[in-house]
Structures are given as C-alpha cells and as structure tokens.
Design an enzyme around this catalytic site. Structure first.
Site: not given
Length: 215
Positions: A110, A114, A206, A209
């Site tokens: 990703r 954007t 995340d 992560d």
C-alpha cells in the site's frame, strides 16, 4: 454472532466473549509481540470456526470402540488465502482447524500517501471455482487492499469467498460492498473510522509491525 447487512454487504459480527477478550489484548498498546501473536492465533481460530459454519459436508459412518456412529465430514475443497504479510499471523489458526486446506498467497503493497494497493506477489491454487475460499486479512481499513485481493480471486475463478478480519472500518466495508457485494465479511467489530493516515481508529495500530516486532 449474528449475520446482518451493513451498507449491503453480508456482515457477520462475531460476538463470542473469547473473541472480544482476545481483541482487548490485541488493542492494548502494552501487549508485547509474543503475546500479540498468541492472541492473533486465538482470535483467528474462533473467527474461522464462525466463517465455516456452512462449509460443505457429507454424512458417513465410523466404527467407534462400542459400535457404528453417524458422522459429518468436511467434503468441500477449502482454500485459505492470507494477504501478506499481516495475514500470515492468522494462517496457522485456519490450518489448525482445516489441515487439508490448500493455501494461496497474495502480496500487496500500500502506498502510504495514496493508500492505493499494488500487487507484488500472487500464487493461487487451481480450480478455485469449485472451492470454498477463506481470505484472511486482519485489518479492513480503506478496503483498497481487500478489493485488490478479491479482484485477483475473482479473476482466478473464485465464486464462494469469505473475508475474515479482526478489525474493520466503515470505509473498508463500503468499498467491498461497491466492488464485491456478495462476499461475506466476518469480524468482531466495526470501528468508528480512519484517521488522516488511513489507520483504523481506535483500531490496534499496525498489525504487521506489532505481530513481528518491527514497530
């Protein structure tokens, strides 16, 4: 757990207390990676059990030590497809329940600015048109990655798809509805929305992560 409709998508909110107990630990910012991985497996096992309630099965008979017993065995071809890399944290849980499942992989990157997802890897089993497909992706945020992965599955012939995620956002569900309105979504929770960085709020950070200790 009860199925319902959220903006047209068949949405299944999993209410099981053990799911939400595990989710509480996953949300906690102080949870270390080892415990985070453990909770990811625990929550994924129950979500998978819920998402496979209608998996095809056949009646049969087995001989117990005390005589014959009528049984039900999974008969459909089940394919599980994690979206890399975070989806790998859910894969072992699915294979624990369905060790005969075939496995595909979809890798999506990703763009941080954007939020557009692009494919960097795809390896899918054949005959998906005859398969019961479980796509696993822990976070349904913007929905861009999910839609891109679902596009790949559809183009490969998949017709019966269940999307299992641990946390979802309304924006992601709406985008899945727009592009894949027949895909059933299984999740414990739909959070309030996305922040300016396209992270789910309150979410759990995340997932990849935290799973791999790369924060």
């Amino acid at each position: 757990m009860g199925p319902g409709v959220y903006c047209g998508v068949p949405l299944h909110l999993v209410r099981h207390p053990l799911v939400h107990d595990a989710l509480a630990t996953l949300r906690d910012a102080t949870t270390p990676p080892a415990q985070f991985r453990q909770m990811a497996v625990r929550i994924s096992v129950i979500l998978t059990a819920e998402a496979t309630r209608d998996v095809p099965s056949l009646s049969g008979t087995v001989a117990t030590p005390l005589g014959p017993a009528e049984v039900q065995r999974v008969s459909g071809d089940v394919v599980v497809v994690p979206v890399l890399r975070a989806g790998l944290g859910m894969l072992d849980a699915v294979l624990e329940l369905i060790p005969t499942a075939r496995v595909g992989h979809i890798g999506l990157q990703r763009d941080e600015l954007t939020a557009v997802a692009s494919k960097y890897y795809s390896k899918l089993p054949g005959r998906l048109d005859q398969s019961y497909v479980l796509m696993i992706d822990p976070m349904l945020a913007t929905g861009g990655s999910a839609v891109a992965a679902l596009d790949l599955l559809r183009d490969a012939g998949a017709a019966s798809i269940r999307l299992i995620c641990i946390v979802a956002a309304p924006e992601g569900i709406a985008l899945v509805e727009q592009h894949h309105p027949k895909v059933h979504v299984y999740t414990p929770v739909v959070d309030s929305g996305l922040n300016e960085h396209k992270f789910i709020v309150p979410g759990l950070g995340d997932f990849g992560d935290r799973l791999y200790g790369t924060t």
